[in-house]
Scaffold this motif. Structure first.
Motif, PDB file in Angstrom:
ATOM      1  N   ILE A  68     -16.351 -31.755  45.566  1.00 50.58           N
ATOM      2  CA  ILE A  68     -17.774 -31.765  45.606  1.00 50.58           C
ATOM      3  C   ILE A  68     -18.542 -30.791  44.535  1.00 50.58           C
ATOM      4  N   GLY A  69     -19.225 -31.334  43.825  1.00 51.65           N
ATOM      5  CA  GLY A  69     -20.133 -30.435  42.814  1.00 51.65           C
ATOM      6  C   GLY A  69     -21.323 -30.307  43.223  1.00 51.65           C
ATOM      7  N   VAL A  95     -24.758 -26.439  50.553  1.00 54.67           N
ATOM      8  CA  VAL A  95     -25.985 -27.142  50.779  1.00 54.67           C
ATOM      9  C   VAL A  95     -25.545 -28.273  51.993  1.00 54.67           C
ATOM     10  N   PHE A  96     -24.327 -28.912  51.675  1.00 54.12           N
ATOM     11  CA  PHE A  96     -24.007 -29.800  52.732  1.00 54.12           C
ATOM     12  C   PHE A  96     -22.656 -29.158  53.441  1.00 54.12           C
ATOM     13  N   PRO A 124     -27.639 -31.801  44.225  1.00 54.40           N
ATOM     14  CA  PRO A 124     -27.891 -33.238  44.235  1.00 54.40           C
ATOM     15  C   PRO A 124     -28.426 -33.450  45.710  1.00 54.40           C
ATOM     16  N   ARG A 125     -29.177 -35.001  45.501  1.00 52.39           N
ATOM     17  CA  ARG A 125     -29.628 -35.190  46.980  1.00 52.39           C
ATOM     18  C   ARG A 125     -28.622 -35.630  47.836  1.00 52.39           C
ATOM     19  N   GLU A 126     -27.693 -36.112  47.500  1.00 53.65           N
ATOM     20  CA  GLU A 126     -26.547 -36.534  48.388  1.00 53.65           C
ATOM     21  C   GLU A 126     -25.114 -35.621  47.733  1.00 53.65           C
ATOM     22  N   PRO A 127     -24.154 -35.554  48.533  1.00 50.42           N
ATOM     23  CA  PRO A 127     -22.975 -34.794  48.111  1.00 50.42           C
ATOM     24  C   PRO A 127     -22.360 -35.469  46.825  1.00 50.42           C
ATOM     25  N   LEU A 128     -22.245 -34.851  45.483  1.00 49.14           N
ATOM     26  CA  LEU A 128     -21.615 -35.392  44.580  1.00 49.14           C
ATOM     27  C   LEU A 128     -20.243 -35.135  44.441  1.00 49.14           C
TER      28      LEU A 128
END
Ligand code: MG
Length: 269
Positions: free
Chosen positions: A72-73, A213-214, A88-92
């Motif tokens: 995950i970036g 973040v997530f 990012p808005r969603e996990p990268l």
């Protein structure tokens, strides 16, 4: 419970590491490994009447992912910022091949194609059962345990390729270990555990898992909405700020409270 995979000179075996960790995250001097019959991921915990001292075994990567390591970036805002980007808005997501995995004490081989290889200290989640479309509320059910990872990255190739496969996929670019802790709850990481990376003894990363973040359940839900996860698959949860270069001859130590320390040396390929 701390699950180790080890070699006592013959075939790799699994065991349970006894005792508490000291203030430095190291096993107590009188800690022993109690042998297990087979890989607990597939056969559960079956204790053998066999004990080993730590100094008579070599610890190996605690899991060999059968299918994949999912990275995950930019999952820490301060790291996203140091990379010149936003969260990012969603996990990268990206993948590291299972052939990149090495164990504690193994050598990270510096590839000739790169002149900028970075360490990234990370919390790694080991998946315990086959699953897909896992709801956030049920993510804990599919977790086997947690370990440490160094998401080694050839930063120059990541930039020039515009994607991550080569930069993160070299053999030896995914140190895992030293063991899998099975007794923690994802909540322990949301409330914060210290993530530190030492390069040749100097602190270079000092973050908290609370700053992800997530969080772990969100990552499992997201990844499993795309691809089926198998027992032994690993999710790397992203790195805090402070990434930087390492060179042949360097020693990198990653530690997270309660999970021990993962130490690897870097050598030319
Ligand atoms: Mg990373």
């Amino acid at each position: 419970m701390r699950i180790v995979r080890f070699s006592a000179g013959d075939e790799p075996a699994y065991g349970v590491l006894t005792g508490d960790l000291d203030d430095y995250g190291q096993p107590a001097e009188d800690a022993v490994i109690v042998g297990l019959a087979g890989d607990p991921l597939y056969v559960g915990i079956k204790l053998l009447d066999k004990e080993y001292r730590l100094d008579e075994v070599r610890l190996l990567a605690p899991v060999l992912p059968r299918s994949k390591v999912v990275g995950i970036g930019k999952n820490y805002a301060a790291h996203a910022a140091e990379m010149g980007g936003e969260v990012p808005r969603e996990p990268l997501m990206f993948l590291k091949p299972n052939t990149s995995v090495i164990g504690p004490g193994d050598v990270v081989r510096y590839p000739a194609q790169s002149s900028e290889v970075h360490y990234e200290g990370e919390l790694a989640v080991v998946i315990g059962r086959i699953c897909r479309d896992v709801p956030v509320e049920q993510a804990t059910d599919v977790i086997h345990g947690y370990t440490l990872a160094n998401d080694v990255t050839a930063r120059d190739l990541q930039r020039s390729d515009g994607q991550f496969t080569r930069a993160k996929g070299f053999d030896t670019f995914c140190p895992l270990g030293p063991w899998i802790e099975t007794d923690l709850d994802p909540h322990d990481f949301s409330t914060g555990r210290r993530v530190q990376t030492h390069l040749n003894g100097e602190v270079v990363q000092d973050g908290s898992t609370a700053d992800m973040v997530f969080d772990v359940p969100a990552l499992i839900a997201h990844v499993s909405s795309v691809m089926t996860l198998l027992p032994g698959d690993v999710i790397l949860t992203g790195t805090p700020e402070g990434v930087g270069p390492m060179r042949p001859g360097d020693e990198v130590e990653i530690s997270i409270d309660g999970l021990g320390t993962l130490t690897n040396k870097v050598e030319a390929r």
